[in-house]
Motif scaffolding. Structure first.
Motif, PDB file in Angstrom:
ATOM      1  N   PRO A   1       0.840  -1.214   0.000  1.00  0.00           N
ATOM      2  CA  PRO A   1       0.000   0.000   0.000  1.00  0.00           C
ATOM      3  C   PRO A   1       0.869   1.256   0.000  1.00  0.00           C
ATOM      4  CG  PRO A   1       0.039  -0.998   2.191  1.00  0.00           C
ATOM      5  CD  PRO A   1       0.817  -1.912   1.298  1.00  0.00           C
ATOM      6  N   VAL A   2       0.772   2.053  -1.072  1.00  0.00           N
ATOM      7  CA  VAL A   2       1.607   3.262  -1.171  1.00  0.00           C
ATOM      8  C   VAL A   2       0.795   4.550  -1.083  1.00  0.00           C
ATOM      9  CG1 VAL A   2       3.498   2.167  -2.445  1.00  0.00           C
ATOM     10  CG2 VAL A   2       1.540   3.085  -3.709  1.00  0.00           C
TER      11      VAL A   2
ATOM     12  N   VAL B   1      -0.678  -2.682 -10.746  1.00  0.00           N
ATOM     13  CA  VAL B   1      -1.063  -1.954  -9.544  1.00  0.00           C
ATOM     14  C   VAL B   1      -2.553  -2.153  -9.316  1.00  0.00           C
ATOM     15  CG1 VAL B   1       0.728  -0.171  -9.656  1.00  0.00           C
ATOM     16  CG2 VAL B   1      -1.435   0.168 -10.853  1.00  0.00           C
ATOM     17  N   ARG B   2      -2.962  -1.968  -8.079  1.00  0.00           N
ATOM     18  CA  ARG B   2      -4.391  -1.965  -7.784  1.00  0.00           C
ATOM     19  C   ARG B   2      -4.779  -0.528  -7.442  1.00  0.00           C
ATOM     20  NH1 ARG B   2      -7.174  -5.408  -2.956  1.00  0.00           N
ATOM     21  NH2 ARG B   2      -5.956  -3.921  -1.694  1.00  0.00           N
ATOM     22  N   VAL B   3      -5.672   0.034  -8.273  1.00  0.00           N
ATOM     23  CA  VAL B   3      -6.092   1.422  -8.096  1.00  0.00           C
ATOM     24  C   VAL B   3      -7.568   1.436  -7.715  1.00  0.00           C
ATOM     25  CG1 VAL B   3      -6.329   3.687  -9.164  1.00  0.00           C
ATOM     26  CG2 VAL B   3      -4.405   2.209  -9.782  1.00  0.00           C
TER      27      VAL B   3
ATOM     28  N   HIS C   1      -7.843   8.685  -3.491  1.00  0.00           N
ATOM     29  CA  HIS C   1      -7.521   7.418  -4.142  1.00  0.00           C
ATOM     30  C   HIS C   1      -6.729   6.518  -3.211  1.00  0.00           C
ATOM     31  CE1 HIS C   1      -8.863   9.126  -7.948  1.00  0.00           C
ATOM     32  NE2 HIS C   1      -8.090  10.185  -7.718  1.00  0.00           N
ATOM     33  N   ASN C   2      -6.797   5.194  -3.518  1.00  0.00           N
ATOM     34  CA  ASN C   2      -5.964   4.169  -2.881  1.00  0.00           C
ATOM     35  C   ASN C   2      -5.176   3.456  -3.967  1.00  0.00           C
ATOM     36  OD1 ASN C   2      -6.979   4.547  -0.208  1.00  0.00           O
ATOM     37  ND2 ASN C   2      -8.822   3.451  -0.799  1.00  0.00           N
ATOM     38  N   ILE C   3      -3.871   3.361  -3.782  1.00  0.00           N
ATOM     39  CA  ILE C   3      -3.020   2.686  -4.776  1.00  0.00           C
ATOM     40  C   ILE C   3      -2.145   1.663  -4.056  1.00  0.00           C
ATOM     41  CG2 ILE C   3      -1.210   2.976  -6.511  1.00  0.00           C
ATOM     42  CD1 ILE C   3      -2.220   5.807  -6.980  1.00  0.00           C
ATOM     43  N   ASP C   4      -2.171   0.398  -4.547  1.00  0.00           N
ATOM     44  CA  ASP C   4      -1.333  -0.679  -4.032  1.00  0.00           C
ATOM     45  C   ASP C   4      -0.519  -1.249  -5.184  1.00  0.00           C
ATOM     46  OD1 ASP C   4      -2.741  -0.504  -1.519  1.00  0.00           O
ATOM     47  OD2 ASP C   4      -4.369  -1.621  -2.491  1.00  0.00           O
ATOM     48  N   VAL C   5       0.745  -1.490  -4.944  1.00  0.00           N
ATOM     49  CA  VAL C   5       1.613  -2.098  -5.952  1.00  0.00           C
ATOM     50  C   VAL C   5       1.530  -3.617  -5.825  1.00  0.00           C
ATOM     51  CG1 VAL C   5       3.971  -2.266  -6.822  1.00  0.00           C
ATOM     52  CG2 VAL C   5       3.161  -0.117  -5.823  1.00  0.00           C
ATOM     53  N   VAL C   6       1.297  -4.309  -6.936  1.00  0.00           N
ATOM     54  CA  VAL C   6       1.280  -5.775  -6.928  1.00  0.00           C
ATOM     55  C   VAL C   6       2.739  -6.249  -6.946  1.00  0.00           C
ATOM     56  CG1 VAL C   6       0.517  -7.873  -8.087  1.00  0.00           C
ATOM     57  CG2 VAL C   6      -0.937  -5.828  -8.122  1.00  0.00           C
ATOM     58  N   ILE C   7       3.206  -6.762  -5.817  1.00  0.00           N
ATOM     59  CA  ILE C   7       4.594  -7.209  -5.684  1.00  0.00           C
ATOM     60  C   ILE C   7       4.760  -8.626  -6.253  1.00  0.00           C
ATOM     61  CG2 ILE C   7       6.485  -7.628  -4.060  1.00  0.00           C
ATOM     62  CD1 ILE C   7       5.723  -4.727  -4.180  1.00  0.00           C
ATOM     63  N   ASP C   8       3.792  -9.517  -5.957  1.00  0.00           N
ATOM     64  CA  ASP C   8       3.916 -10.918  -6.376  1.00  0.00           C
ATOM     65  C   ASP C   8       2.534 -11.556  -6.402  1.00  0.00           C
ATOM     66  OD1 ASP C   8       5.053 -13.252  -7.174  1.00  0.00           O
ATOM     67  OD2 ASP C   8       6.278 -13.561  -5.361  1.00  0.00           O
TER      68      ASP C   8
ATOM     69  N   SER D   1       7.743  -5.244  -0.178  1.00  0.00           N
ATOM     70  CA  SER D   1       6.600  -4.389   0.166  1.00  0.00           C
ATOM     71  C   SER D   1       6.956  -3.440   1.303  1.00  0.00           C
ATOM     72  CB  SER D   1       5.410  -5.259   0.545  1.00  0.00           C
ATOM     73  OG  SER D   1       4.331  -4.462   0.967  1.00  0.00           O
ATOM     74  N   PHE D   2       7.653  -3.939   2.314  1.00  0.00           N
ATOM     75  CA  PHE D   2       8.058  -3.096   3.441  1.00  0.00           C
ATOM     76  C   PHE D   2       8.886  -1.903   2.975  1.00  0.00           C
ATOM     77  CE2 PHE D   2       7.848  -6.389   7.156  1.00  0.00           C
ATOM     78  CZ  PHE D   2       6.469  -6.362   7.055  1.00  0.00           C
ATOM     79  N   ARG D   3       9.755  -2.150   1.984  1.00  0.00           N
ATOM     80  CA  ARG D   3      10.670  -1.090   1.547  1.00  0.00           C
ATOM     81  C   ARG D   3       9.931   0.072   0.902  1.00  0.00           C
ATOM     82  NH1 ARG D   3      14.086  -5.480   0.216  1.00  0.00           N
ATOM     83  NH2 ARG D   3      13.296  -5.506  -1.929  1.00  0.00           N
ATOM     84  N   ILE D   4       8.863  -0.216   0.196  1.00  0.00           N
ATOM     85  CA  ILE D   4       8.201   0.866  -0.548  1.00  0.00           C
ATOM     86  C   ILE D   4       6.906   1.328   0.106  1.00  0.00           C
ATOM     87  CG2 ILE D   4       9.220   0.100  -2.727  1.00  0.00           C
ATOM     88  CD1 ILE D   4       6.519  -1.046  -3.501  1.00  0.00           C
TER      89      ILE D   4
END
Length: 1000
Positions: free
Chosen positions: A168-169, A192-194, A213-220, A256-259
């Motif tokens: 979650p970014v 990404v999930r927007v 907005h909510n934006i999540d990066v799909v890591i795996d 995920s923790f890093r970003i």
């Protein structure tokens, strides 16, 4: 270095060109009759000059915010050190200010809970801790309760558990985020999930900038099977026995923790397909964190910081009450008068609205007709359903027709809001302070339903030490908190972390115990403290600061302190002196005077008759000085005799009061009082007597008298009371009282416009008198012309518009308390020049307001309407104050006596109960007999007096005593003794009785 503060030619206020040398680094007590000039010397001369010199030392930039501070009227002061004032009026009335925040103890408690507190899940109560990527991976892979189980999907499913690892970014933020998405793309992520939809990062999203907005990066993307399910040929399906799924999952979580600042979302795919969809639509999210997260309830706590426990910060404050701990709600019992009908004004906020034909009155008539409500029947005769419609409204629509002010026929439909929702909506929406003030008359304080008065979020309350949250700890009395700090069980590591914090907390608590405040709680609002309590809290804080070379100016710190605790206060003052400071105390307490290093007696009288140095030296030297009235009382040559009898006063009472002189008396009884620390006690209060309620500080006197007796009597009489009465079973004898008046030390006003003349209503008569003068009649001036509250616009008022009639202009400080400086247009006279041209007997309205009560008595002697009110001020010992003296400059004791004078000037009813809270504040020995005589005179008229008091002279003159104790806080709340002073002396357990025995 000079060992004296040398003052030459002090003429501030009523000081008569005073020359005096005050020894430094000593405990110096300044005494004298009320109004003799003690405060003028200590605060208006010494402290004011110290402040002025401090401001002069600042840069020109800083001084522009402070304004020009007037130099006290004194020729010279030498040897002046920096000065700190610890007075009674400096306590904050802000509901967010507590004993804990004022003393900084709460700041250290917040730090303690942030560093060694144990967080728990606010839902299930399970203790939680930070989770590493490995722990999260093990939870997902090995737990029997996999995330799928939360969604109802069984682990045994042949297709396994399908998950997305998301970072979650962006959370609920406005913007287009084009640069952020470009950065994510550069890092090699493809999806990404927007706003809940999984999309390819190469798409053109076109996010609306003004939307959140909510934006999540799909890591795996992973599929995890049970151990018994063998791996298929597809690379995306792996067995938990292999190191691959765990390692891969850990690496994804770390990425995920890093970003995403230490957060990861494990999202289960619920789409009804066997394969893992490229763009899944149904997802069940489970948040994990390297911070604090409950894996069972999927609740993550924010980073635990000191601000997480602050009710003055959005990070810790309860979102519903914003950290106040209470909310203001309209009380149905206050809104209506059940004895009246709606037409007669029974719904109080509608009283004026129904006087004229308006759209609202038409709506109300339509509602009454449709709902079968009789507008002419008393409200108590209406059905419960009808009353509920009036109070809370209805969703039904009503059609209202009629002509508007232009004569046009109009009609509209609307629902009926009801009086309570209407008031609460207007209170929320209005920007007018006047409207808010008017609506608050119908509101009461109630504990916040969400935090139940704790002020904090549930996340903050879920952190505990010794199984107690911070709200429970602040609910301890200072003595209990001190014992808890000494004995709280901590691990070795926690002890190392908390050692420095505990040291600061214990030091501050010890100071508060030393000044006799061990019964207070840390969570107590500072606005509810008595003047003496607030002053002693600040005194304890100053000792903790460890300053030296300072002049401390204190104003009667013994107020509210039982005689048995006086020695503790004196030791504290000596400790402050021993740090290398000069302690100047304005005081009337005999024990403090006798323990002083140096005693200064100002007098001989009040106001114009005071301001002279009568005697100075050691207490022994002053006691030997025949010119010193204080010395005569200290040495025992003069005493307040117990010779004032009710019968004597009855004989002297005026004829108009003779019908109230009833010799027999009944009783008021409160059964099973148990508010705060009261121990289920039943209390009998004889009527038509002077009843003293005594006991050590914190024993329950105010809880019994103010919170229980006063509030319950107001409720019985149908008067508005913002807070509910203290808990008790039932009462007897309330029908014998038709009026209850509480006279406390709260200010008579909070602005310079409030003054004694306006409070006791004599200013109305003075303005009418000026309006009748030939000059005023020639100019067409009405009484309003001589009011400093009426604007000069339109010729109605004659006030100075530069200061709006205050005579002073408030300078708002950014880093110091607000300062009032004299208006440079009217020079403090409040009025414009044209108004000041009108005079009565050679005095204009400003000069009249500048008179003392004593001067005004002589000036208005032929005018009985004015003379009567002034005489009551003189009677209560306030002949020295000025008619127009600002309410902000009156001490708590002076304000209380102005209120007493206002009540004395009213016609007696004979069934009135007067309640006074420490009326001896600010009174010299010579003034005490005046006060006692006044209280006896009130009783002689057939009224009743209940007085909360520590002064032994007043106590021994009471007709009946109720002694509470034996100690303060939880150790108080019991009746130790009842009866006369002689009966109390015979009770060995009574602290008050034993002090009376010594005193006699």
């Amino acid at each position: 270095m000079d060992d004296f503060i040398k003052i030459r030619g002090a003429r501030q206020n009523n000081l008569k060109n005073l020359d005096i040398n005050i020894p430094k680094n000593k405990l110096v007590v300044v005494t004298g009759v009320s109004g003799s000039g003690k405060s003028s010397l200590v605060f208006d001369t010494i402290y004011a000059e110290g402040q002025r010199r401090y401001v002069e030392s600042l840069s020109a930039y800083a001084r522009q915010f402070l304004g020009v501070m007037d130099k006290p009227d004194v020729d010279s002061i030498e040897g002046l050190n920096p000065a700190i004032s610890i007075d009674q009026k400096s306590v904050s009335k802000n509901p967010r200010s507590t004993v804990g925040t004022v003393t900084e103890i709460y700041d250290f408690l917040r730090l303690l809970f942030a560093r060694v507190g144990h967080p728990h899940c606010p839902v299930c109560g399970r203790e939680i801790s930070r989770q590493t990527p490995q722990q999260i991976a093990e939870t997902v892979i090995e737990s029997e309760n996999l995330p799928a189980g939360k969604a109802g999907l069984k682990v045994e499913s042949k297709r396994g558990i399908r998950i997305l690892v998301l970072a979650p970014v962006v959370r609920d933020r406005k913007g287009e985020f084009s640069q952020l998405l470009e950065n994510i793309k550069r890092q090699g992520f493809s999806k990404v999930r927007v706003d809940g939809h999984v999309r390819d990062i190469r798409e053109d999203f076109g996010l609306i900038r003004t939307n959140k907005h909510n934006i999540d990066v799909v890591i795996d993307r992973l599929i995890i099977n049970k151990p018994q399910i063998n791996s298929s040929s597809k690379p995306s399906k792996v067995s938990p026995k292999s190191p691959e799924p765990k390692t891969r999952l850990i690496q994804s979580i770390e990425a995920s923790f890093r970003i995403s600042d230490g957060n990861v979302i494990i999202s289960e795919v619920l789409d009804k397909t066997f394969e893992l969809p490229e763009f899944p639509k149904k997802l069940s999210d489970h948040l994990y964190s390297e911070k604090y997260t409950c894996p069972v309830d999927n609740v993550s706590l924010p980073e635990i910081e000191p601000r997480s426990f602050s009710f003055n910060s959005p990070h810790g404050a309860c979102p519903k009450c914003t950290g106040l701990g209470f909310e203001l709600k309209v009380d149905p019992q206050i809104v209506i008068n059940p004895e009246l009908s709606i037409s007669e004004g029974g719904v109080l906020p509608w009283t004026r609205l129904l006087e004229h034909d308006s759209w609202f009155s038409r709506l109300l008539q339509e509602v009454a007709e449709r709902m079968n409500i009789n507008l002419n029947r008393p409200l108590k005769e209406l059905s419960k359903e009808s009353l509920n419609v009036l109070l809370f409204g209805t969703e039904r629509n009503f059609t209202v027709s009629g002509r508007n002010r232009f004569g046009q026929l109009r009609s509209f439909e609307q629902s009926f809001e009801g009086v309570i929702p209407n008031l609460e909506r207007r209170y929320r929406e209005t920007e007018s302070e006047f409207v808010r003030f008017e609506i608050e008359k119908f509101m009461v304080r109630r504990p916040c339903p969400q935090c139940l008065g704790t002020r904090l979020k549930k996340e903050a309350l879920s952190v505990t030490i010794d199984e107690k949250n911070i709200s429970e700890v602040t609910g301890f009395s200072i003595k209990e908190l001190y014992n808890w700090v000494l004995s709280v069980p901590l691990s070795v590591r926690e002890q190392e972390i908390a050692a420095a914090i505990f040291k600061e907390i214990k030091t501050r608590l010890k100071f508060l115990i030393d000044v006799g405040l061990d019964y207070l709680t840390i969570s107590r609002e500072s606005g509810s403290l008595a003047g003496g309590e607030a002053q002693r809290i600040r005194l304890a804080s100053q000792i903790g600061s460890g300053l030296s070379g300072v002049i401390y100016c204190l104003d009667e710190p013994s107020i509210g302190l039982h005689p048995k605790d006086q020695s503790k206060l004196i030791e504290t003052l000596k400790e402050l002196r021993d740090l290398g400071n000069t302690v100047l105390v304005v005081e009337h307490d005999s024990q403090t005077m006798k323990e002083a290093d140096f005693l200064i007696d100002i007098g001989p009288g009040a106001g114009e008759h005071g301001g002279r140095l009568i005697s100075q030296g050691t207490p022994e030297e002053v006691m030997k000085d025949s010119k010193s009235l204080t010395g005569q009382y200290l040495s025992g040559h003069r005493k307040i005799e117990l010779s004032i009898k009710n019968q004597e006063l009855r004989e002297k009472s005026s004829a108009r009061d003779s019908k109230f002189l009833i010799h027999d008396s009944g009783n008021i009884v409160l059964h099973n009082c148990r508010e705060h620390n009261l121990k289920n006690i039943s209390v009998k209060i004889p009527l038509k007597k002077m009843v003293g309620v005594t006991g050590v500080s914190g024993s329950g006197k105010s809880t019994l008298v103010m919170d229980t007796l006063y509030r319950s009597l107001r409720r019985h009489l149908g008067l508005k009371e913002q807070e509910k009465p203290g808990l008790y079973e039932f009462d007897e004898g309330f029908d014998q009282i038709d009026k209850v008046i509480a006279i406390d030390q709260s200010p008579i006003g909070r602005t310079p416009r409030s003054n004694p003349a306006t409070y006791i209503k004599v200013f109305d008569e003075i303005r009418r008198l000026f309006a009748k003068t030939p000059d005023a009649r020639l100019k067409g001036f009405e009484p309003g012309r001589f009011s400093f509250n009426v604007p000069a616009k339109g010729g109605r008022g004659g006030r100075c518009e530069a200061c709006q009639g205050d005579g002073e202009i408030k300078i708002e400080m950014q880093f110091l308390p607000d300062v009032y400086v004299k208006c440079d247009v009217c020079q403090g006279k409040r009025y414009n020049d044209e108004t000041l041209e009108v005079s009565y007997n050679g005095k204009n309205i400003a000069e009249v307001l500048d008179m003392t009560v004593e001067q005004a008595l002589n000036f208005f002697e032929p005018i009985p309407q004015i003379n009567k009110g002034l005489a009551t001020l003189w009677e209560v010992g306030l002949g020295y104050i000025k008619l127009g003296q600002s309410a902000t400059t009156l001490s708590g004791g002076e304000a209380q006596r102005v209120k007493l004078a206002a009540e004395l000037s009213k016609r007696a009813t004979g069934k009135t109960l007067y309640i006074l809270d420490e009326p001896t504040t600010g009174l010299h020995f010579a003034d005490l007999e005046k006060l006692i005589r006044i209280l006896k005179k009130i009783v002689a008229r057939g009224n009743s007096v209940v007085v909360i008091e520590h002064n032994l002279d007043v106590i021994k003159n009471c007709d009946y005593l109720i002694d509470l104790g034996p100690e303060g806080g939880d150790e108080g709340g019991q009746i130790i003794g009842e009866g006369t002073a002689e009966q109390l002396i015979a009770i060995r357990q009574s602290r008050t009785g034993q002090e009376l025995k010594k005193y006699k």
